[in-house]
Design an enzyme around this catalytic site. Structure first.
Site, PDB file in Angstrom:
ATOM      1  N   GLN A 172       0.855  -1.183   0.000  1.00  0.00           N
ATOM      2  CA  GLN A 172       0.000   0.000   0.000  1.00  0.00           C
ATOM      3  C   GLN A 172       0.895   1.239   0.000  1.00  0.00           C
ATOM      4  O   GLN A 172       1.882   1.303   0.731  1.00  0.00           O
ATOM      5  CB  GLN A 172      -0.892   0.005   1.236  1.00  0.00           C
ATOM      6  CG  GLN A 172      -1.868  -1.155   1.310  1.00  0.00           C
ATOM      7  CD  GLN A 172      -1.307  -2.356   2.035  1.00  0.00           C
ATOM      8  OE1 GLN A 172      -0.096  -2.521   2.164  1.00  0.00           O
ATOM      9  NE2 GLN A 172      -2.189  -3.216   2.523  1.00  0.00           N
ATOM     10  N   GLN A 194      -1.649   1.269  -5.476  1.00  0.00           N
ATOM     11  CA  GLN A 194      -2.530   0.688  -4.462  1.00  0.00           C
ATOM     12  C   GLN A 194      -2.742   1.679  -3.323  1.00  0.00           C
ATOM     13  O   GLN A 194      -1.787   2.172  -2.736  1.00  0.00           O
ATOM     14  CB  GLN A 194      -1.931  -0.613  -3.914  1.00  0.00           C
ATOM     15  CG  GLN A 194      -2.829  -1.322  -2.914  1.00  0.00           C
ATOM     16  CD  GLN A 194      -2.302  -2.671  -2.482  1.00  0.00           C
ATOM     17  OE1 GLN A 194      -1.362  -3.200  -3.070  1.00  0.00           O
ATOM     18  NE2 GLN A 194      -2.900  -3.243  -1.451  1.00  0.00           N
ATOM     19  N   ASP A 195      -4.022   1.974  -3.030  1.00  0.00           N
ATOM     20  CA  ASP A 195      -4.382   2.859  -1.921  1.00  0.00           C
ATOM     21  C   ASP A 195      -3.860   4.281  -2.122  1.00  0.00           C
ATOM     22  O   ASP A 195      -3.180   4.835  -1.250  1.00  0.00           O
ATOM     23  CB  ASP A 195      -3.867   2.298  -0.592  1.00  0.00           C
ATOM     24  CG  ASP A 195      -4.582   1.012  -0.188  1.00  0.00           C
ATOM     25  OD1 ASP A 195      -5.415   0.541  -0.966  1.00  0.00           O
ATOM     26  OD2 ASP A 195      -4.296   0.495   0.898  1.00  0.00           O
ATOM     27  N   ASP A 216      -8.321  -0.297  -4.711  1.00  0.00           N
ATOM     28  CA  ASP A 216      -8.886   0.477  -3.602  1.00  0.00           C
ATOM     29  C   ASP A 216      -8.292   1.884  -3.554  1.00  0.00           C
ATOM     30  O   ASP A 216      -7.911   2.373  -2.485  1.00  0.00           O
ATOM     31  CB  ASP A 216      -8.615  -0.230  -2.266  1.00  0.00           C
ATOM     32  CG  ASP A 216      -9.177  -1.638  -2.219  1.00  0.00           C
ATOM     33  OD1 ASP A 216     -10.112  -1.927  -2.978  1.00  0.00           O
ATOM     34  OD2 ASP A 216      -8.674  -2.445  -1.424  1.00  0.00           O
ATOM     35  N   ARG A 273     -15.613  -1.935  -3.028  1.00  0.00           N
ATOM     36  CA  ARG A 273     -15.574  -3.123  -2.192  1.00  0.00           C
ATOM     37  C   ARG A 273     -16.009  -2.727  -0.785  1.00  0.00           C
ATOM     38  O   ARG A 273     -15.684  -1.635  -0.314  1.00  0.00           O
ATOM     39  CB  ARG A 273     -14.161  -3.722  -2.130  1.00  0.00           C
ATOM     40  CG  ARG A 273     -13.606  -4.125  -3.479  1.00  0.00           C
ATOM     41  CD  ARG A 273     -12.482  -5.132  -3.330  1.00  0.00           C
ATOM     42  NE  ARG A 273     -11.335  -4.619  -2.584  1.00  0.00           N
ATOM     43  CZ  ARG A 273     -10.391  -5.400  -2.048  1.00  0.00           C
ATOM     44  NH1 ARG A 273     -10.502  -6.710  -2.117  1.00  0.00           N
ATOM     45  NH2 ARG A 273      -9.362  -4.853  -1.425  1.00  0.00           N
TER      46      ARG A 273
END
Length: 358
Positions: A172, A194-195, A216, A273
């Site tokens: 992340q 990511q993130d 995400d 999600r």
């Protein structure tokens, strides 16, 4: 045994129905509360300040500014700040990790254009910090805001860590973390994999922003309104997700609302999600390219969350917006259901945003 199995199934079915009724009643009450234009009771009354009392200039050229790094400019602000401080950041790439402490409220950062003013770093969650422990997702942020009434305009916040392979752990890499109430980002870019954008806590407003990532890449438990934003996916994995919202109970008045936005890029992505049991995300008037998977939403591997999340869309367009293949527990909203999400009163914006943002 057969009789017991049928009885058990009946009990589960009734329990599920009761849970669904509870969630529906809570949502109806929430809509009524918004229709009366009352502020969110769980948040403090906003008391923003816009009159500038201090101006600071940052420039790569020491002759043209007061400081050559963003963090040094922030450090120069009084420890307990009670008035609006504007920091102008000149063109250039500022390779530094920046954090604004809780006590320094009412800060505005203005860049020379998001393509010209870039703040970047490359930490990941598995990297060791000065304490000798891993940073974690929270600590991986290139830019972290912990103070209320923050405003950023025309700046790129970037995490340069490479996009991780599918299934990789500890990769992340947050570009910006906002962990405070009443923050506005206008004409900014958030770039990562990511993130990317940790929309952690508080009421937040994003207008005309560009957000890029893979998995995400907008996540957290903020109450946030995204207007005229461009969400761009760079996912090469089997499935990524635009959002992971973490609302965890009926009492939390949080959620993400995307209005008049655009979704493009590569890969196959869910709109969201269910990171939290009561996760809440709505897309309205948004163009969705074909990268959005027909199912649209994912329950985080927990079927129980299908009864408690609130995932929906209203009058969206594009090849990825077809509601026909969506999971049965998401919603195609009516106008009445969508109303609380399509106004900045979703975040009590009329009470704390500057007038030019309306």
């Amino acid at each position: 045994m057969a009789a017991k199995a049928n009885s058990s199934s009946l009990v589960i079915s009734n329990k599920s129905k009761n849970e669904l009724v509870t969630v529906e009643k809570a949502y109806i009450n929430w809509v009524k509360m918004h229709a009366s234009l009352k502020p969110h009771p769980v948040f403090k009354k906003a008391n923003n300040k816009f009159k500038t009392c201090l101006t600071i200039k940052v420039s790569k050229n020491p002759k043209l500014g007061d400081f050559v790094t963003v963090q040094k400019a922030i450090n120069a602000v009084p420890a307990t700040n009670l008035c609006r401080v504007v920091i102008f950041i000149g063109a250039g790439t500022y390779r530094e990790k920046v954090e604004i402490p809780k006590t320094k409220a009412y800060m505005t950062l203005v860049g020379a254009g998001a393509d010209n003013t870039v703040i970047e770093w490359d930490d990941t969650a598995d990297r060791m910090g000065q304490s000798g422990r891993q940073l974690g997702t929270y600590g991986s942020a290139t830019f972290a805001v912990n103070s209320p009434y923050f405003i950023a305009k025309n700046i790129t916040f970037k995490n340069n860590a490479p996009s991780p392979p599918s299934g990789a752990l500890g990769k992340q890499a947050v570009a910006l973390r906002i962990s405070a109430d009443t923050a506005a980002f206008i004409g900014c870019k958030f770039v990562g994999a990511q993130d990317t954008l940790y929309d952690h806590l508080g009421r937040h407003y994003f207008n005309n922003c560009y957000i890029e990532g893979s998995v995400d890449f907008i996540f957290g438990n903020g109450l946030s309104y995204y207007k005229d934003c461009h969400l761009h996916a760079i996912s090469n994995n089997s499935y990524g997700a635009l959002t992971a919202q973490k609302r965890e109970s009926l009492l939390q008045e949080t959620g993400f609302s995307f209005v008049n936005c655009k979704v493009t890029g590569s890969g196959a992505l869910y709109l969201g999600r269910a990171w939290g049991t009561f996760s809440r995300v709505v897309f309205s008037y948004t163009f969705m390219d074909k990268i959005i998977t027909p199912r649209g939403w994912y329950d985080w591997g927990d079927k129980n969350r299908e009864m408690t999340v609130f995932f929906g869309q209203y009058k969206c367009s594009g090849p990825g917006a077809d509601f026909g293949g969506r999971v049965s527990w998401s919603r195609e909203l009516t106008l009445e259901e969508a109303k609380p999400f399509i106004s900045i009163d979703f975040i009590d914006g009329y009470r704390w945003l500057p007038h030019f943002s309306w």
